[in-house]
Design a protein around this motif. Structure first.
Motif, short mmCIF file in Angstrom:
data_model
loop_
_atom_site.label_atom_id
_atom_site.label_comp_id
_atom_site.label_asym_id
_atom_site.label_seq_id
_atom_site.Cartn_x
_atom_site.Cartn_y
_atom_site.Cartn_z
N CYS A 114 24.42 50.29 -24.86
CA CYS A 114 24.88 49.50 -23.72
C CYS A 114 23.79 48.54 -23.25
O CYS A 114 24.05 47.36 -23.01
N ASN A 115 22.56 49.05 -23.13
CA ASN A 115 21.46 48.19 -22.71
C ASN A 115 21.18 47.10 -23.73
O ASN A 115 20.86 45.96 -23.36
N MET A 116 21.31 47.42 -25.02
CA MET A 116 21.06 46.45 -26.08
C MET A 116 22.08 45.32 -26.06
O MET A 116 21.77 44.18 -26.41
N PRO A 204 25.47 60.15 -4.73
CA PRO A 204 24.86 60.94 -5.80
C PRO A 204 24.60 60.11 -7.04
O PRO A 204 25.32 59.15 -7.34
N ASP A 205 23.55 60.48 -7.77
CA ASP A 205 23.28 59.84 -9.05
C ASP A 205 24.29 60.33 -10.07
O ASP A 205 24.71 61.49 -10.04
N SER A 206 24.66 59.46 -11.00
CA SER A 206 25.56 59.89 -12.07
C SER A 206 24.78 60.76 -13.03
O SER A 206 23.64 60.46 -13.39
N GLN A 207 25.38 61.88 -13.46
CA GLN A 207 24.70 62.84 -14.32
C GLN A 207 25.16 62.77 -15.77
O GLN A 207 24.50 63.29 -16.65
N ASP A 208 26.27 62.15 -16.02
CA ASP A 208 26.82 62.12 -17.37
C ASP A 208 26.92 60.67 -17.85
O ASP A 208 26.67 59.73 -17.11
N ILE A 209 27.29 60.52 -19.11
CA ILE A 209 27.57 59.20 -19.65
C ILE A 209 28.68 58.59 -18.81
O ILE A 209 29.69 59.24 -18.52
N CYS A 210 28.53 57.35 -18.42
CA CYS A 210 29.43 56.75 -17.42
C CYS A 210 30.90 56.83 -17.80
O CYS A 210 31.75 57.08 -16.95
N TYR A 217 32.66 65.29 -23.86
CA TYR A 217 32.58 64.26 -24.90
C TYR A 217 33.62 64.48 -25.99
O TYR A 217 34.22 63.53 -26.50
N ALA A 218 33.82 65.76 -26.36
CA ALA A 218 34.73 66.06 -27.46
C ALA A 218 36.14 65.58 -27.18
O ALA A 218 36.82 65.03 -28.05
N SER A 219 36.61 65.77 -25.95
CA SER A 219 37.97 65.35 -25.62
C SER A 219 38.13 63.84 -25.73
O SER A 219 39.17 63.35 -26.20
N LEU A 220 37.11 63.10 -25.29
CA LEU A 220 37.19 61.64 -25.40
C LEU A 220 37.23 61.21 -26.86
O LEU A 220 38.04 60.37 -27.25
#
Length: 370
Positions: A114-116, A204-210, A217-220
């Motif tokens: 994403c940053n790249m 709150p700060d986000s703790q997971d991939i946005c 992750y597996a379900s996605l």
């Protein structure tokens, strides 16, 4: 409150600063610091994904909530705010890549991709189109001017350092980027937000991939690639079947939990994932020892540095002594949990020299002899 790292050549009245705003406290404080310089400040938010679709909850448009938060901050600060829809680009370059990497038996790092791409490449173009003198972000890293130009350094607060995710930043981008929070501890950032009356001060700060806010992750991946949950065998290094699994997407190198194999003389860990045979290869912890790794797509921002370096092969790992021999990263001591698909980031002290993607690993001789 200081104005942070906004050294620009133009007079203050002629400056224009674009701030990448996610709707969180970090980027909101960056916008406030930019506005305090007296320069014209513009907040830009990229709409990257539909949170409701990602979670399967109708009406749960987190992207919309974050956009509203960013806009509210800009209104409070009296600065302009623009929203750009980059959802299709984000899906192609980050989300689809994330799914494909898992299918290939690798461990992806979407934040680097994403940053790249979307964040820096696209935001750079937008910022320049808006006539900005620089682009400021809420990343916890430091931009330090050295003898050869701008350098990327770790954040002053080790607990917040995000330099691992920015190894692919180019020298040209560093010339244009500003990271005002790199020298601050997170509590101070929240204090500034509270002092300014920003509603996001306690967000709150986000703790997971946005785009995977629930951490599943597996379900996605299964949703994007229906064949991802194809079952296969769990085998030892000799190829003997020890059990079965419900899909490679549930495993990564170094993992111990979830194997559900009993009756073994010692604990077993995932050594590698074979996408062609759909096999999860397991073995004792000593078999994870890696002597070297081949890295690809190396980005070097270390100038003429030829001295000792350290390497970080996971975001939460400590940098360890190593040397770079062409595309081979050779560790001084065996390293564990080195997974293809992850990044290897190179440092000289606190300075980021660059890095690349781990393509394959070489087993340590001590592990081969065991």
């Amino acid at each position: 409150m200081t104005s942070g790292d906004f050294q620009l050549s133009a007079p203050v009245s002629a400056r224009r600063i674009v701030v990448a705003m996610s709707g969180g406290v970090d980027s909101s404080v960056v916008a406030a610091l930019a506005a305090r310089t007296g320069a014209e400040t513009i907040g830009v938010t990229l709409q990257l994904y539909d949170h409701g679709e990602a979670t399967g909850r109708k009406g749960a448009c987190c992207a919309g909530r974050d956009i509203r938060d960013a806009r509210a901050v800009c209104d409070r600060l009296g600065i302009a705010h623009y929203v750009f829809d980059h959802e299709s680009r984000f899906r192609e370059s980050v989300i689809d890549d994330f799914a494909d990497e898992y299918l290939a038996g690798r461990t992806p790092i979407p934040c680097v991709k994403c940053n790249m791409g979307v964040k820096f490449t696209d935001l750079f173009r937008l910022a320049r189109d808006l006539g900005a003198d620089c682009l400021a972000t809420g990343h916890y890293v430091r931009r330090v001017m050295g003898a050869e130009g701008a350098e990327l350094h770790r954040a002053a607060d080790p607990a917040r350092d995000q330099s691992y995710f920015l190894f692919a930043t180019t020298s040209e981008q560093l010339d244009f980027l500003r990271f005002p929070l790199g020298g601050m501890p997170k509590p101070r950032v929240r204090e500034i937000a509270a002092e300014l009356g920003l509603l996001v001060a306690g967000k709150p700060d986000s703790q997971d991939i946005c785009f995977v806010p629930d951490g599943d992750y597996a379900s996605l991946v299964k949703k994007l690639r229906p064949t991802a949950d194809t079952a296969g065998d769990i085998v030892d290094e000799a190829g003997s079947k020890l059990g079965e699994h419900k899909g490679l997407i549930h495993f990564t190198v170094g993992q111990r939990r979830g194997l559900e194999i009993g009756g073994q003389a010692e604990p077993l860990y995932v050594l590698r994932l074979d996408a062609a045979t759909r096999q999860v290869v397991v073995g004792p912890k000593r078999a994870l020892a890696v002597a070297a790794a081949r890295i690809t797509d190396i980005n070097w921002i270390g100038g003429n540095h030829t001295g000792p370096l350290t390497a970080k092969v996971r975001s939460l790992a400590k940098p360890v002594p190593a040397r770079l021999d062409g595309d081979r990263l050779v560790f001084d001591q065996p390293e564990y949990g080195v997974a293809p698909g992850q990044a290897a980031v190179l440092y000289a002290g606190d300075r980021v020299l660059g890095g690349g993607w781990i393509a394959e690993t070489e087993r340590a001789q001590s592990a081969l002899a065991a």
